[in-house]
Design an enzyme around this catalytic site. Structure first.
Site, mmCIF file in Angstrom:
data_model
loop_
_atom_site.group_PDB
_atom_site.id
_atom_site.type_symbol
_atom_site.label_atom_id
_atom_site.label_comp_id
_atom_site.label_asym_id
_atom_site.label_seq_id
_atom_site.Cartn_x
_atom_site.Cartn_y
_atom_site.Cartn_z
ATOM 1 N N ASN A 187 -3.145 -5.675 -6.260
ATOM 2 C CA ASN A 187 -2.481 -6.950 -6.537
ATOM 3 C C ASN A 187 -2.686 -7.816 -5.298
ATOM 4 O OD1 ASN A 187 -0.523 -8.980 -6.877
ATOM 5 N ND2 ASN A 187 1.185 -7.606 -6.369
ATOM 6 N N LYS A 242 -1.337 -10.525 -4.639
ATOM 7 C CA LYS A 242 -0.129 -11.327 -4.351
ATOM 8 C C LYS A 242 -0.539 -12.804 -4.181
ATOM 9 C CE LYS A 242 2.146 -7.295 -2.484
ATOM 10 N NZ LYS A 242 3.105 -6.723 -1.563
ATOM 11 N N HIS A 282 7.384 -6.407 -10.515
ATOM 12 C CA HIS A 282 7.065 -6.090 -9.124
ATOM 13 C C HIS A 282 8.306 -6.331 -8.256
ATOM 14 C CE1 HIS A 282 5.396 -6.387 -5.087
ATOM 15 N NE2 HIS A 282 4.457 -5.562 -5.540
ATOM 16 N N GLU A 329 8.757 -7.711 -5.518
ATOM 17 C CA GLU A 329 8.905 -9.069 -4.964
ATOM 18 C C GLU A 329 9.419 -10.044 -6.029
ATOM 19 O OE1 GLU A 329 4.992 -9.338 -3.296
ATOM 20 O OE2 GLU A 329 5.560 -7.872 -1.764
ATOM 21 N N GLU A 374 6.943 2.214 -7.386
ATOM 22 C CA GLU A 374 6.777 1.634 -6.058
ATOM 23 C C GLU A 374 8.129 1.590 -5.351
ATOM 24 O OE1 GLU A 374 3.015 -0.910 -5.737
ATOM 25 O OE2 GLU A 374 4.643 -2.202 -6.363
ATOM 26 N N GLY A 415 4.586 -3.070 1.311
ATOM 27 C CA GLY A 415 4.413 -4.231 2.180
ATOM 28 C C GLY A 415 4.473 -3.888 3.664
ATOM 29 N N SER A 474 2.304 1.353 0.608
ATOM 30 C CA SER A 474 1.639 1.727 1.861
ATOM 31 C C SER A 474 0.543 2.778 1.655
ATOM 32 C CB SER A 474 2.659 2.227 2.890
ATOM 33 O OG SER A 474 3.550 1.182 3.242
HETATM 34 C C1 PEP Z 1 2.856 -3.635 -3.313
HETATM 35 O O1 PEP Z 1 3.456 -4.535 -2.726
HETATM 36 O O2 PEP Z 1 2.899 -3.533 -4.538
HETATM 37 C C2 PEP Z 1 2.089 -2.670 -2.543
HETATM 38 C C3 PEP Z 1 1.667 -1.575 -3.119
HETATM 39 O O3 PEP Z 1 1.852 -3.044 -1.258
HETATM 40 P P1 PEP Z 1 1.272 -2.196 -0.044
HETATM 41 O O4 PEP Z 1 0.211 -1.265 -0.564
HETATM 42 O O5 PEP Z 1 0.736 -3.227 0.870
HETATM 43 O O6 PEP Z 1 2.422 -1.448 0.535
#
Ligand code: PEP
Length: 276
Positions: free
Chosen positions: A16, A18, A109, A111, A181, A187, A227
């Site tokens: 994604n 974003k 998601h 966010e 997630e 993030g 992550s």
């Molecule tokens: C996310 O925000 O959906 C995500 C998986 O981010 P990251 O891999 O950067 O932690």
């Protein structure tokens, strides 16, 4: 529908973007991806997806075709409204997405939930609206650090799942994907989860899916995100209930997308590593 054996369940992998990447940057990403898939002998059975901002969607769909990736890479949107049209300034409807050839929509998601007030009740309308119209839906669920600390992570995600899927029937199930997630893991500043954290939550999620959909619930792919990087992805993709990875930062550039994908496929035994 019979449950598929683990080695028969397709592996899903995607990112994604974003609020990153212009249309031209997204097109470049897709153009650069095609030779890398061939070079790494990524099996055709691996289901890939890229979820750019709305403004990049038409260009992404055209670039995917030019790159010969139409059957290999789903292009997804980051949100959708449940109504087909109306006085909803700033929103995008399901027919608007399907009319330009979008395949998938990301819903729930962290966010959207945390920063933009998306509720479980709104998701209970969005998820069936998108599935019925033929879109793949990647529904994200995840507990916050506080919920985890209070020991209610599994029940939090199960609750999110049950509400969002309340009006979903078995006929749409083949288009549903779940992204687990943990909010504390995604993030910048997120902490990578341990395999036991993931199992502790995805086992109840799988149970909720089979309780609602019967044996067919076994086949709904559950992806892990948070992550994920080349050096930890093997910990997740080798877990019994995990059918894919949903990657953020580490896959925003095509080199990173390739590195994580390759490491995951090596860990699964789908392709050989450099040292083999
Ligand atoms: C996310 O925000 O959906 C995500 C998986 O981010 P990251 O891999 O950067 O932690």
């Amino acid at each position: 529908m019979q449950p598929l054996a683990r080695d028969k369940r397709p592996f899903h992998f995607g990112t994604n973007f974003k609020m990153n990447q212009t249309p031209a940057e997204t097109a470049r990403f897709l153009a650069d991806l095609a030779p890398r898939l061939n070079q790494n002998r990524v099996p055709e059975t691996v289901r890939l997806f890229v979820i750019p901002p709305f403004t990049s969607l038409p260009m992404a769909i055209a670039a995917r075709e030019t790159a010969g990736l139409t059957s290999r890479v789903w292009i997804g949107a980051q949100n959708v409204h449940w109504a087909t049209e109306g006085a909803y300034t700033g929103e995008i409807s399901v027919p608007m997405l399907t009319s330009i050839g979008v395949d998938l929509v990301l819903l729930g998601h962290a966010e959207r939930r945390g920063l933009f007030g998306e509720t479980d009740e709104a998701l209970a309308k969005k998820v069936p609206a998108a599935l019925v119209a033929g879109l793949q839906v990647l529904l994200c669920v995840g507990e916050t650090a506080e919920e985890k600390a209070f020991g209610v992570g599994p029940e939090t995600v199960t609750r999110q799942l049950k509400i969002a899927l309340h009006d979903v029937g078995n006929e749409a199930l083949s288009r549903l994907l779940i992204g687990y997630e943990p909010v504390w893991s995604i993030g910048a500043g997120g902490t990578p989860a341990r395999p036991q954290d993931v199992m502790e939550t995805v086992v109840p999620l799988r149970h909720a899916l089979t309780e609602k959909f019967g044996a067919a619930g076994q086949n709904v792919p559950i992806l892990y995100g948070g992550s994920v990087a080349p050096d930890n992805c093997g910990d997740f993709v080798t877990l019994e209930e995990i059918d894919g990875l949903f990657v953020g930062r580490a896959a925003w550039q095509v080199e990173g997308f390739e590195r994580v994908l390759q490491a995951a496929l090596v860990a699964r035994g789908d392709i050989r590593g450099d040292a083999d």
